[in-house]
Design a protein around this motif. Structure first.
Motif, PDB file in Angstrom:
ATOM      1  N   ALA A  57       3.921  -1.163  -4.906  1.00 56.17           N
ATOM      2  CA  ALA A  57       3.869   0.217  -4.950  1.00 56.17           C
ATOM      3  C   ALA A  57       2.696   0.830  -5.098  1.00 56.17           C
ATOM      4  O   ALA A  57       2.366   1.905  -4.540  1.00 56.17           O
ATOM      5  CB  ALA A  57       4.614   0.575  -6.219  1.00 56.17           C
ATOM      6  N   ALA A  58       1.690   0.333  -5.715  1.00 56.86           N
ATOM      7  CA  ALA A  58       0.333   1.081  -5.830  1.00 56.86           C
ATOM      8  C   ALA A  58      -0.298   0.932  -4.601  1.00 56.86           C
ATOM      9  O   ALA A  58      -0.989   2.030  -4.040  1.00 56.86           O
ATOM     10  CB  ALA A  58      -0.570   0.297  -7.058  1.00 56.86           C
ATOM     11  N   LEU A  59      -0.228   0.038  -3.890  1.00 53.89           N
ATOM     12  CA  LEU A  59      -0.803  -0.373  -2.475  1.00 53.89           C
ATOM     13  C   LEU A  59      -0.273   0.789  -1.565  1.00 53.89           C
ATOM     14  O   LEU A  59      -1.086   1.551  -0.770  1.00 53.89           O
ATOM     15  CB  LEU A  59      -0.774  -1.470  -1.943  1.00 53.89           C
ATOM     16  N   ALA A  60       1.077   0.828  -1.496  1.00 57.40           N
ATOM     17  CA  ALA A  60       1.989   1.831  -0.618  1.00 57.40           C
ATOM     18  C   ALA A  60       1.444   3.166  -1.095  1.00 57.40           C
ATOM     19  O   ALA A  60       1.159   3.922  -0.091  1.00 57.40           O
ATOM     20  CB  ALA A  60       3.479   1.466  -0.887  1.00 57.40           C
ATOM     21  N   ALA A  61       1.499   3.463  -2.410  1.00 52.99           N
ATOM     22  CA  ALA A  61       0.956   5.061  -2.784  1.00 52.99           C
ATOM     23  C   ALA A  61      -0.366   5.354  -2.156  1.00 52.99           C
ATOM     24  O   ALA A  61      -0.686   6.419  -1.688  1.00 52.99           O
ATOM     25  CB  ALA A  61       1.316   5.092  -4.240  1.00 52.99           C
ATOM     26  N   GLU A  62      -1.280   4.496  -2.412  1.00 48.63           N
ATOM     27  CA  GLU A  62      -2.656   4.608  -1.989  1.00 48.63           C
ATOM     28  C   GLU A  62      -2.726   4.847  -0.441  1.00 48.63           C
ATOM     29  O   GLU A  62      -3.133   5.696   0.142  1.00 48.63           O
ATOM     30  CB  GLU A  62      -3.472   3.360  -2.446  1.00 48.63           C
ATOM     31  N   ARG A  63      -1.995   3.974   0.437  1.00 42.37           N
ATOM     32  CA  ARG A  63      -1.887   4.273   1.772  1.00 42.37           C
ATOM     33  C   ARG A  63      -1.470   5.300   2.122  1.00 42.37           C
ATOM     34  O   ARG A  63      -1.657   6.103   3.396  1.00 42.37           O
ATOM     35  CB  ARG A  63      -1.341   2.743   2.565  1.00 42.37           C
ATOM     36  N   LEU A  64      -0.177   5.618   1.653  1.00 41.85           N
ATOM     37  CA  LEU A  64       0.311   7.102   2.157  1.00 41.85           C
ATOM     38  C   LEU A  64      -0.541   8.248   1.573  1.00 41.85           C
ATOM     39  O   LEU A  64      -0.482   9.000   2.592  1.00 41.85           O
ATOM     40  CB  LEU A  64       1.912   7.112   1.066  1.00 41.85           C
ATOM     41  N   ALA A  65      -0.979   8.338   0.500  1.00 42.45           N
ATOM     42  CA  ALA A  65      -1.896   9.503   0.121  1.00 42.45           C
ATOM     43  C   ALA A  65      -3.172   9.283   1.141  1.00 42.45           C
ATOM     44  O   ALA A  65      -3.511  10.661   1.360  1.00 42.45           O
ATOM     45  CB  ALA A  65      -2.424   9.086  -1.166  1.00 42.45           C
ATOM     46  N   ALA A  66      -3.576   8.258   1.914  1.00 42.70           N
ATOM     47  CA  ALA A  66      -4.508   8.314   2.636  1.00 42.70           C
ATOM     48  C   ALA A  66      -3.963   8.714   4.074  1.00 42.70           C
ATOM     49  O   ALA A  66      -4.865   8.912   5.093  1.00 42.70           O
ATOM     50  CB  ALA A  66      -5.410   7.084   3.016  1.00 42.70           C
ATOM     51  N   GLY A  67      -2.658   9.193   4.234  1.00 50.09           N
ATOM     52  CA  GLY A  67      -2.364   9.395   5.417  1.00 50.09           C
ATOM     53  C   GLY A  67      -1.753   8.401   6.426  1.00 50.09           C
ATOM     54  O   GLY A  67      -1.743   8.429   7.697  1.00 50.09           O
TER      55      GLY A  67
END
Length: 218
Positions: free
Chosen positions: A180-190
């Protein structure tokens, strides 16, 4: 943002909620034979612990493996069902990437290896906790010994074969919190995350018998 993350690609049945900034609730149980039995109660538990309802979820994250056919499809089918029922996107994340992200290894290169059974491992090489250098593979440890020699190695597969992975360490299994943390980071980066499609890497154990005789009604 409220991401519901889950993974059943390893013996761990793991679920977490992430609000875009932090993990707000998580649950992990290790039982390779009870993925289907344990997954939905774990989802209920993390929602109850967070004081939230399922309809608050804005996206689903699921580990796509590599992993055994039966266990892996439990998580993928559950994620797809939630996505359809809630009308929210479903994002795939490589299970090995989640382990790499959780490893805390400062710099690289290093290796992530999970148990593929049949005296094999699912594995991939990383330059750092966010950067995989190639596609995941399934091999016998002895066949990749030269490629992984001397490298730090994370995961249950590495811990099972210390003769090949001489610097083996935890975590042993993936956690939905790290996915979840990795996905959230990648989504926030577009970044666009992969579709939730399974990385089986080999055919299922169950096969149609050879010389199968088709019986038709008279």
């Amino acid at each position: 943002m409220l991401l519901l993350a889950l993974d059943t690609a390893t013996p761990a049945v793991t679920v977490a909620l992430h609000d875009g900034s932090r993990v707000v609730s998580e649950s992990s149980q290790v039982d390779a034979r009870r993925h289907g039995e344990l997954l939905l109660p774990a989802v209920d538990r993390v929602l109850a612990d967070a004081g939230l309802r399922l309809d608050a979820v804005t996206g689903v994250v699921v580990g796509v493996g590599p992993g055994p056919y039966t266990g892996l499809r439990v998580g993928l089918m559950t994620a797809d069902t939630f996505g359809l029922a809630l009308g929210v996107p479903v994002h795939g994340v490589c299970t090995l990437d989640g382990l790499a992200y959780a490893s805390g290894i400062d710099g690289g290169p290093f290796v992530v290896a999970t148990d593929a059974r049949r005296k094999e491992v699912y594995w991939a090489r990383y330059d750092d906790v966010r950067t995989r250098t190639g596609e995941p593979a399934v091999d016998r440890p002895a066949d990749i010994a030269a490629e992984v020699a001397g490298l730090p190695a994370v995961g249950a597969g590495a811990l099972l074969y210390p003769g090949t992975f001489t610097d083996a360490r935890g975590p042993e299994h993936v956690s939905a919190a790290s996915l979840a943390a990795l996905a959230a980071e990648r989504l926030a980066a577009g970044e666009e995350l992969p579709a939730p499609r399974p990385l089986y890497l080999r055919r299922p154990d169950a096969q149609v018998p050879k010389n199968y005789k088709v019986v038709t009604p008279k």
